[in-house]
Design a protein around this motif. Sequence first.
Motif, mmCIF file in Angstrom:
data_model
loop_
_atom_site.group_PDB
_atom_site.id
_atom_site.type_symbol
_atom_site.label_atom_id
_atom_site.label_comp_id
_atom_site.label_asym_id
_atom_site.label_seq_id
_atom_site.Cartn_x
_atom_site.Cartn_y
_atom_site.Cartn_z
ATOM 1 N N ARG A 43 -33.059 117.594 26.533
ATOM 2 C CA ARG A 43 -32.184 116.608 27.195
ATOM 3 C C ARG A 43 -30.997 116.213 26.317
ATOM 4 O O ARG A 43 -29.917 115.933 26.827
ATOM 5 N N SER A 44 -31.185 116.192 25.019
ATOM 6 C CA SER A 44 -30.094 115.750 24.144
ATOM 7 C C SER A 44 -29.170 116.889 23.718
ATOM 8 O O SER A 44 -27.966 116.682 23.604
ATOM 9 N N ALA A 45 -29.704 118.089 23.494
ATOM 10 C CA ALA A 45 -28.882 119.179 22.972
ATOM 11 C C ALA A 45 -28.624 120.291 23.973
ATOM 12 O O ALA A 45 -27.727 121.105 23.766
ATOM 13 N N GLY A 46 -29.398 120.347 25.031
ATOM 14 C CA GLY A 46 -29.294 121.441 25.979
ATOM 15 C C GLY A 46 -30.391 122.460 25.732
ATOM 16 O O GLY A 46 -30.941 122.556 24.636
ATOM 17 N N LEU A 47 -30.702 123.219 26.760
ATOM 18 C CA LEU A 47 -31.821 124.148 26.697
ATOM 19 C C LEU A 47 -31.631 125.232 25.642
ATOM 20 O O LEU A 47 -32.520 125.452 24.807
ATOM 21 N N ALA A 48 -30.509 125.920 25.661
ATOM 22 C CA ALA A 48 -30.304 127.045 24.742
ATOM 23 C C ALA A 48 -30.389 126.589 23.284
ATOM 24 O O ALA A 48 -31.051 127.235 22.461
ATOM 25 N N GLN A 49 -29.755 125.474 22.959
ATOM 26 C CA GLN A 49 -29.772 124.992 21.581
ATOM 27 C C GLN A 49 -31.162 124.521 21.185
ATOM 28 O O GLN A 49 -31.618 124.783 20.074
ATOM 29 N N ALA A 50 -31.875 123.848 22.070
ATOM 30 C CA ALA A 50 -33.218 123.372 21.767
ATOM 31 C C ALA A 50 -34.178 124.536 21.534
ATOM 32 O O ALA A 50 -34.976 124.518 20.589
ATOM 33 N N LEU A 51 -34.099 125.557 22.382
ATOM 34 C CA LEU A 51 -34.976 126.716 22.205
ATOM 35 C C LEU A 51 -34.645 127.476 20.926
ATOM 36 O O LEU A 51 -35.550 127.951 20.224
ATOM 37 N N ALA A 52 -33.364 127.577 20.607
ATOM 38 C CA ALA A 52 -32.968 128.225 19.351
ATOM 39 C C ALA A 52 -33.508 127.448 18.152
ATOM 40 O O ALA A 52 -33.952 128.042 17.162
ATOM 41 N N PHE A 53 -33.507 126.138 18.241
ATOM 42 C CA PHE A 53 -34.064 125.304 17.177
ATOM 43 C C PHE A 53 -35.555 125.591 16.998
ATOM 44 O O PHE A 53 -36.031 125.776 15.883
ATOM 45 N N VAL A 54 -36.297 125.648 18.097
ATOM 46 C CA VAL A 54 -37.735 125.912 18.013
ATOM 47 C C VAL A 54 -37.983 127.277 17.382
ATOM 48 O O VAL A 54 -38.917 127.444 16.594
ATOM 49 N N ALA A 55 -37.145 128.235 17.694
ATOM 50 C CA ALA A 55 -37.303 129.591 17.149
ATOM 51 C C ALA A 55 -37.171 129.619 15.632
ATOM 52 O O ALA A 55 -37.665 130.547 14.987
ATOM 53 N N THR A 56 -36.556 128.595 15.038
ATOM 54 C CA THR A 56 -36.386 128.557 13.581
ATOM 55 C C THR A 56 -37.495 127.809 12.856
ATOM 56 O O THR A 56 -37.512 127.773 11.634
ATOM 57 N N ARG A 57 -38.414 127.206 13.588
ATOM 58 C CA ARG A 57 -39.442 126.360 12.992
ATOM 59 C C ARG A 57 -40.581 127.177 12.395
ATOM 60 O O ARG A 57 -40.607 128.395 12.485
ATOM 61 N N SER A 58 -41.559 126.473 11.824
ATOM 62 C CA SER A 58 -42.728 127.123 11.236
ATOM 63 C C SER A 58 -43.515 127.863 12.306
ATOM 64 O O SER A 58 -43.331 127.629 13.499
ATOM 65 N N ASP A 59 -44.397 128.754 11.895
ATOM 66 C CA ASP A 59 -45.145 129.586 12.840
ATOM 67 C C ASP A 59 -45.845 128.768 13.911
ATOM 68 O O ASP A 59 -45.770 129.088 15.091
ATOM 69 N N THR A 60 -46.553 127.720 13.515
ATOM 70 C CA THR A 60 -47.321 126.947 14.483
ATOM 71 C C THR A 60 -46.418 126.221 15.467
ATOM 72 O O THR A 60 -46.691 126.213 16.665
ATOM 73 N N GLN A 61 -45.344 125.632 14.996
ATOM 74 C CA GLN A 61 -44.409 124.967 15.898
ATOM 75 C C GLN A 61 -43.716 125.979 16.798
ATOM 76 O O GLN A 61 -43.492 125.723 17.969
ATOM 77 N N LYS A 62 -43.398 127.123 16.250
ATOM 78 C CA LYS A 62 -42.715 128.174 16.997
ATOM 79 C C LYS A 62 -43.590 128.724 18.123
ATOM 80 O O LYS A 62 -43.083 129.280 19.093
#
Length: 126
Positions: A43-62
């Motif tokens: 909601r704050s950054a938009g779908l594409a940016q939020a998903l890209a952020f998750v893709a950079t996280r640790s294995d479990t969060q990803k």
Amino acid sequence: MQTREQRFAAKVYRLVAARNGQYNETEKNKYGSMAHKLPVLIRSAGLAQALAFVATRSDTQKDVLPDLAVALGFPDAQALLKSSREADLAEYMLLTEQSLGALLWFKRYAESVLGVTADQEGGNND
């Protein structure tokens, strides 16, 4: 015929229950924390940016990313990421709405299956 909510509920339950069996408590907290935070990020950054952020996280969060992709009917996380980047406006808005709908079930099952509440930390310590 099932509603979209029923389909999401069934798919997400299977995905989260599978994670429950393979994760220790710390990993459950990290996964659950991301499940709780991702709708706010969208909601704050938009779908594409939020998903890209998750893709950079640790294995479990990803792990939330491929699970969300499966819940939405994509073959894998990369297909979901590509769709979020390349969709036209109408498709992007629909994908955002569907993602938020599925994530509601991820949050519910993170609480009921994994035992992770919104106030538990675990998502910021990579």
